[in-house]
Design a protein around this motif. Structure first.
Motif, mmCIF file in Angstrom:
data_model
loop_
_atom_site.group_PDB
_atom_site.id
_atom_site.type_symbol
_atom_site.label_atom_id
_atom_site.label_comp_id
_atom_site.label_asym_id
_atom_site.label_seq_id
_atom_site.Cartn_x
_atom_site.Cartn_y
_atom_site.Cartn_z
ATOM 1 N N ARG A 119 -9.295 13.007 1.340
ATOM 2 C CA ARG A 119 -8.717 13.116 2.675
ATOM 3 C C ARG A 119 -9.024 14.498 3.240
ATOM 4 O O ARG A 119 -9.065 15.481 2.497
ATOM 5 C CB ARG A 119 -7.202 12.908 2.575
ATOM 6 N N GLY A 123 -5.265 16.478 6.841
ATOM 7 C CA GLY A 123 -4.621 15.178 6.718
ATOM 8 C C GLY A 123 -4.551 14.417 8.028
ATOM 9 O O GLY A 123 -3.598 13.682 8.277
ATOM 10 N N GLN A 181 1.211 8.897 -0.399
ATOM 11 C CA GLN A 181 0.080 9.239 0.446
ATOM 12 C C GLN A 181 -0.691 10.365 -0.222
ATOM 13 O O GLN A 181 -0.094 11.240 -0.857
ATOM 14 C CB GLN A 181 0.516 9.622 1.858
ATOM 15 N N PRO A 183 -2.188 13.702 -0.138
ATOM 16 C CA PRO A 183 -1.987 14.839 0.767
ATOM 17 C C PRO A 183 -3.311 15.320 1.361
ATOM 18 O O PRO A 183 -4.376 15.152 0.762
ATOM 19 C CB PRO A 183 -1.379 15.919 -0.139
ATOM 20 N N GLY A 184 -3.236 15.924 2.534
ATOM 21 C CA GLY A 184 -4.419 16.495 3.152
ATOM 22 C C GLY A 184 -5.088 17.491 2.217
ATOM 23 O O GLY A 184 -4.419 18.228 1.503
#
Length: 198
Positions: A119, A123, A181, A183-184
């Motif tokens: 990612r 994000g 999710q 993470p960025g």
């Protein structure tokens, strides 16, 4: 098919699937922007057949990267998708340091039976996943995971923090139990039931 149908609005121009046999399936709904030809549709397969890519976003410096890679790769599209995959083949995880853009992508290695997903630093593009009972699913929307049969169970601690203090939990958490999710600025690797997030 249910997962792709739920996300039809994210890519109305084309729909593609790669069957990985017992390992799973990769699916993609495409919104054509840079190269509208079918050759740039996804999942996108490397010329040697080893890798398949699904990609959401845009690599802003793909033309510069393509110039660096042209000595070794013969490009068949004008897409940043193909450049992204060739960059991964050339530099591995270090390709992430070269990308300027917003992205979430996953690459399946057909030889090693391994998934690599990443990612962008901030994000901007989402990547949600679930690993329960040895079953790994990922998507760019949570409701797509529900369509795959991931249970819809509220993560009460995160909801309580949000309703009481306006907090959203830790960077990898979501409002739903069993759904994380990425993470960025992070990547994950999944193989043989083992998940590693870096």
């Amino acid at each position: 098919e249910r997962m792709l149908e739920v996300q039809q609005h994210r890519g109305p121009d084309a729909r593609g699937v790669v069957d990985l046999g017992e390992q799973g399936i990769l699916g993609h709904n495409r919104l054509s922007i840079l190269d509208k030809r079918t050759a740039a549709n996804q999942p996108f397969r490397s010329l040697d057949g080893r890798f398949s890519l699904v990609f959401n976003g845009e690599i802003y410096n793909y033309l510069e990267l393509r110039t660096l890679l042209e000595y070794r790769y013969s490009f068949h599209t004008n897409s940043d998708t193909e450049v992204l995959l060739c960059a991964f083949q050339e530099w591995g995880v270090a390709c992430l340091d070269r990308f300027i853009g917003m992205f979430a992508f996953a690459i399946w290695d057909h030889e090693a039976n391994r998934l690599f997903a990443a990612r962008d630093r901030f994000g901007v593009k989402p990547l949600y996943y679930s690993l329960e009972n040895g079953r790994f699913c990922f998507a760019s929307e949570i409701k797509t995971l529900w369509a795959a049969g991931v249970p819809k169970r509220p993560e009460e601690r995160v909801w309580a923090g949000y309703l009481s203090y306006g907090t959203y939990g830790m960077p990898a958490e979501t409002f739903w139990e069993g759904i994380q999710q990425l993470p960025g600025g992070h990547y994950l690797e999944y193989t043989a039931g083992e998940l590693k997030v870096c």
